[in-house]
Design a protein around this motif. Structure first.
Motif, PDB file in Angstrom:
ATOM      1  N   VAL A 113     -18.056   3.795  -9.459  1.00  0.00           N
ATOM      2  CA  VAL A 113     -16.595   4.298  -9.550  1.00  0.00           C
ATOM      3  C   VAL A 113     -16.189   5.104 -10.539  1.00  0.00           C
ATOM      4  CG1 VAL A 113     -14.321   3.351  -9.520  1.00  0.00           C
ATOM      5  CG2 VAL A 113     -16.037   2.256  -7.879  1.00  0.00           C
ATOM      6  N   ALA A 114     -16.849   4.772 -11.865  1.00  0.00           N
ATOM      7  CA  ALA A 114     -16.414   5.223 -13.217  1.00  0.00           C
ATOM      8  C   ALA A 114     -17.033   6.826 -12.844  1.00  0.00           C
ATOM      9  CB  ALA A 114     -17.082   4.533 -14.306  1.00  0.00           C
ATOM     10  N   ALA A 115     -18.303   6.900 -12.434  1.00  0.00           N
ATOM     11  CA  ALA A 115     -18.815   8.259 -12.442  1.00  0.00           C
ATOM     12  C   ALA A 115     -18.389   9.210 -11.490  1.00  0.00           C
ATOM     13  CB  ALA A 115     -20.407   8.192 -12.300  1.00  0.00           C
ATOM     14  N   SER A 175     -10.335   1.609   4.414  1.00  0.00           N
ATOM     15  CA  SER A 175      -9.075   0.737   4.704  1.00  0.00           C
ATOM     16  C   SER A 175      -8.459   0.387   3.451  1.00  0.00           C
ATOM     17  CB  SER A 175      -9.176  -0.249   5.446  1.00  0.00           C
ATOM     18  OG  SER A 175      -9.938  -1.031   4.926  1.00  0.00           O
ATOM     19  N   GLU A 176      -7.036   0.058   3.497  1.00  0.00           N
ATOM     20  CA  GLU A 176      -6.399  -0.366   2.090  1.00  0.00           C
ATOM     21  C   GLU A 176      -6.849  -1.779   1.871  1.00  0.00           C
ATOM     22  OE1 GLU A 176      -4.100   0.910   0.721  1.00  0.00           O
ATOM     23  OE2 GLU A 176      -3.126   2.296   1.714  1.00  0.00           O
ATOM     24  N   PRO A 177      -7.285  -2.678   2.744  1.00  0.00           N
ATOM     25  CA  PRO A 177      -7.914  -3.793   2.027  1.00  0.00           C
ATOM     26  C   PRO A 177      -9.546  -3.590   1.122  1.00  0.00           C
ATOM     27  CG  PRO A 177      -7.315  -4.380   4.307  1.00  0.00           C
ATOM     28  CD  PRO A 177      -7.022  -2.914   4.139  1.00  0.00           C
ATOM     29  N   VAL A 178     -10.018  -2.590   1.800  1.00  0.00           N
ATOM     30  CA  VAL A 178     -11.361  -2.257   0.908  1.00  0.00           C
ATOM     31  C   VAL A 178     -10.824  -1.449  -0.319  1.00  0.00           C
ATOM     32  CG1 VAL A 178     -13.355  -0.875   1.224  1.00  0.00           C
ATOM     33  CG2 VAL A 178     -12.795  -1.856   3.110  1.00  0.00           C
ATOM     34  N   ALA A 179      -9.865  -0.559  -0.245  1.00  0.00           N
ATOM     35  CA  ALA A 179      -9.597  -0.268  -1.566  1.00  0.00           C
ATOM     36  C   ALA A 179      -8.882  -1.117  -2.623  1.00  0.00           C
ATOM     37  CB  ALA A 179      -8.404   1.030  -1.316  1.00  0.00           C
ATOM     38  N   ALA A 180      -8.179  -1.994  -2.218  1.00  0.00           N
ATOM     39  CA  ALA A 180      -7.707  -3.231  -2.883  1.00  0.00           C
ATOM     40  C   ALA A 180      -9.014  -3.914  -3.452  1.00  0.00           C
ATOM     41  CB  ALA A 180      -6.799  -4.055  -2.151  1.00  0.00           C
ATOM     42  N   TRP A 181      -9.893  -4.182  -2.745  1.00  0.00           N
ATOM     43  CA  TRP A 181     -11.068  -4.895  -3.113  1.00  0.00           C
ATOM     44  C   TRP A 181     -11.767  -3.768  -4.283  1.00  0.00           C
ATOM     45  CZ3 TRP A 181     -16.463  -3.821  -3.167  1.00  0.00           C
ATOM     46  CH2 TRP A 181     -17.354  -4.647  -3.224  1.00  0.00           C
ATOM     47  N   VAL A 182     -11.969  -2.581  -4.193  1.00  0.00           N
ATOM     48  CA  VAL A 182     -12.439  -1.998  -5.108  1.00  0.00           C
ATOM     49  C   VAL A 182     -11.744  -2.064  -6.358  1.00  0.00           C
ATOM     50  CG1 VAL A 182     -13.182   0.425  -5.798  1.00  0.00           C
ATOM     51  CG2 VAL A 182     -13.708  -0.507  -3.487  1.00  0.00           C
ATOM     52  N   LYS A 183     -10.523  -1.800  -6.357  1.00  0.00           N
ATOM     53  CA  LYS A 183      -9.370  -1.757  -7.634  1.00  0.00           C
ATOM     54  C   LYS A 183      -9.638  -3.035  -8.379  1.00  0.00           C
ATOM     55  CE  LYS A 183      -6.289   1.648  -5.603  1.00  0.00           C
ATOM     56  NZ  LYS A 183      -5.092   2.052  -4.861  1.00  0.00           N
ATOM     57  N   ARG A 240     -11.915  -4.722  -8.872  1.00  0.00           N
ATOM     58  CA  ARG A 240     -13.272  -5.001  -9.620  1.00  0.00           C
ATOM     59  C   ARG A 240     -13.651  -3.872 -10.510  1.00  0.00           C
ATOM     60  NH1 ARG A 240     -12.663  -7.537  -5.313  1.00  0.00           N
ATOM     61  NH2 ARG A 240     -13.766  -9.700  -5.005  1.00  0.00           N
ATOM     62  N   VAL A 241     -12.662  -2.886 -10.716  1.00  0.00           N
ATOM     63  CA  VAL A 241     -12.889  -1.608 -11.839  1.00  0.00           C
ATOM     64  C   VAL A 241     -11.794  -1.754 -12.792  1.00  0.00           C
ATOM     65  CG1 VAL A 241     -14.103  -0.691 -10.040  1.00  0.00           C
ATOM     66  CG2 VAL A 241     -11.788  -0.009 -10.245  1.00  0.00           C
ATOM     67  N   ALA A 242     -12.126  -1.053 -13.829  1.00  0.00           N
ATOM     68  CA  ALA A 242     -10.973  -0.783 -14.854  1.00  0.00           C
ATOM     69  C   ALA A 242      -9.917  -0.220 -14.370  1.00  0.00           C
ATOM     70  CB  ALA A 242     -11.626  -0.121 -16.084  1.00  0.00           C
ATOM     71  N   ASN A 243      -8.799  -0.244 -14.809  1.00  0.00           N
ATOM     72  CA  ASN A 243      -7.464   0.069 -14.714  1.00  0.00           C
ATOM     73  C   ASN A 243      -7.366   1.865 -14.455  1.00  0.00           C
ATOM     74  OD1 ASN A 243      -6.377  -2.329 -14.129  1.00  0.00           O
ATOM     75  ND2 ASN A 243      -5.333  -2.155 -15.956  1.00  0.00           N
ATOM     76  N   GLU A 244      -8.203   2.229 -15.436  1.00  0.00           N
ATOM     77  CA  GLU A 244      -8.209   3.675 -15.444  1.00  0.00           C
ATOM     78  C   GLU A 244      -8.784   4.520 -14.486  1.00  0.00           C
ATOM     79  OE1 GLU A 244     -11.498   3.026 -18.799  1.00  0.00           O
ATOM     80  OE2 GLU A 244     -11.258   5.002 -18.625  1.00  0.00           O
ATOM     81  N   TYR A 245      -9.672   3.559 -13.756  1.00  0.00           N
ATOM     82  CA  TYR A 245     -10.097   4.308 -12.394  1.00  0.00           C
ATOM     83  C   TYR A 245      -9.530   4.104 -11.085  1.00  0.00           C
ATOM     84  CZ  TYR A 245     -14.087   4.628 -15.850  1.00  0.00           C
ATOM     85  OH  TYR A 245     -14.638   4.618 -16.997  1.00  0.00           O
TER      86      TYR A 245
END
Length: 377
Positions: A149-151, A159-167, A169-174
């Protein structure tokens, strides 16, 4: 010209197979080629059902040995590194990867070649692997996701649930790079056809697994009060059990078995309406899928009777492009299908609306346009 490196390191996804994931891979490749891109595929499992229009796509394969546990996970990470090295050596002007556990291939390629990268996330794979299979090195899987995700120039989630799952688990800046782009459909390959004469045919397409709710559809057929036929297109782990269920309940059901993506239009041809009987889940957040089959039904001009779960109500306009029902309720499902089976004029109006919906808003070319907007254009 765009020279695209398409990466699919997941050994559970054959690039040229009949699974929904395979359809997704093939259609995204087609859309990139429609843009004029020269695409090379880098994968661990090529599959054997190669569509004629994709037969000329170069495919670089690094197979993962059979096995499980830590050795399997290490092999997936090694495959990602090897495929990335091949893509770097070949050269590319953009990289696109279907997210898979333990792969950091996109990060390697994008960094080495200084090119834009697109990461496509279809499911919370770390959670799926931990819950339904086995996950030995979760920290390594999480680190790989974070690096990807950083790269990536953009991470697209279905979907929104998948996007929430990713967010989560990654730093806020991404987080700002994470975008929701639901699945699409090939509106040229799948087109409306006239209904076949005789009693209305209801069709279901998909892998026969518990989360598709086919059991409810068979039970609905058994309690239906009007005469309609049922065709189930696909196969899977529950195939034998579902055939036994149909026999036990006296439900006359046509099971076609597995069908390649090229033959799906023929399987839908002549049908009157389609079903997407997704079951109720204990946790609503588990309804994170983007229903490929519903887009295909709409492209075929089929009114859709579907469960009111997850992303479905945002696609199907109740009473306009189909009917929405409570999940896991054979009686409600049967009543809705009965209503439409006995209403040819309503089916005709819904057919036109469904086709327009697919054509105007959900083509794969449109999906890719939203994924790359502002980065390649």
């Amino acid at each position: 010209m765009i020279r695209l490196a398409y990466l699919c390191v997941d050994p559970g996804v054959p690039v040229f197979g009949s699974k929904g994931a395979s359809v997704h891979v093939q259609e995204i490749i087609r859309s990139w080629r429609s843009l004029g891109a020269e695409v090379t595929v880098y994968c661990t499992r090529p599959g054997t059902d190669i569509p004629a229009d994709l037969a000329d796509v170069p495919v670089v394969v690094h197979r993962i040995p059979k096995g499980d546990g830590a050795a399997r996970e290490q092999a997936q990470a090694a495959a990602a590194a090897e495929l990335a090295a091949r893509a770097i050596a070949d050269g590319a002007t953009a990289v696109y990867e279907r997210y898979s556990l333990f792969s950091d291939a996109l990060a390697r390629v994008a960094s080495a070649l200084a090119i834009p990268g697109f990461l496509e996330v279809n499911a919370p794979l770390i959670d799926e692997q931990r819950i339904h299979r086995s996950l030995v090195d979760e920290e390594r899987a999480l680190t790989a996701l974070q690096r990807q995700v950083a790269a990536a120039s953009r991470t697209v989630c279905v979907s929104e649930p998948v996007a929430a799952w990713v967010k989560e688990r990654v730093a806020n800046e991404y987080e700002a790079k994470v975008l929701v782009v639901p699945n699409g459909v090939n509106v040229d390959r799948i087109r409306p056809t006239a209904e076949a004469a005789g009693i209305p045919m209801v069709v279901f397409v998909g892998t026969l697994k518990p989360w598709h709710g086919v059991e409810t559809l068979i039970r609905a057929k058994a309690v239906a009060s009007t005469d309609w036929a049922l065709r189930i297109v696909g196969d899977g782990p529950e195939g034998g059990q579902l055939r036994e269920l149909a026999v036990a309940h006296g439900a006359d059901v046509e099971f076609t078995g597995a069908v390649t993506p090229e033959l799906i239009p023929a399987a839908l041809a002549g049908c009157a309406l389609a079903a997407a009987p997704y079951p109720e889940m204990e946790d609503a957040s588990d309804q994170y899928f983007s229903p490929l089959k519903i887009y295909e039904y709409c492209a075929a001009g089929l009114p859709v009777v579907a469960s009111r779960v997850g992303q479905v109500p945002s696609i199907i306009d109740d009473g306009v492009t189909g009917l929405l029902v409570a999940p896991s309720d054979p009686g409600a499902l049967a009543a809705a299908i009965d209503d439409l089976a006995g209403a040819p004029l309503a089916r005709s109006a819904m057919s036109d609306a469904a086709r327009s919906l697919a054509n105007d808003h959900h083509s794969w070319d449109g999906v890719l346009g939203r994924i790359t907007e502002g980065i390649l254009s």
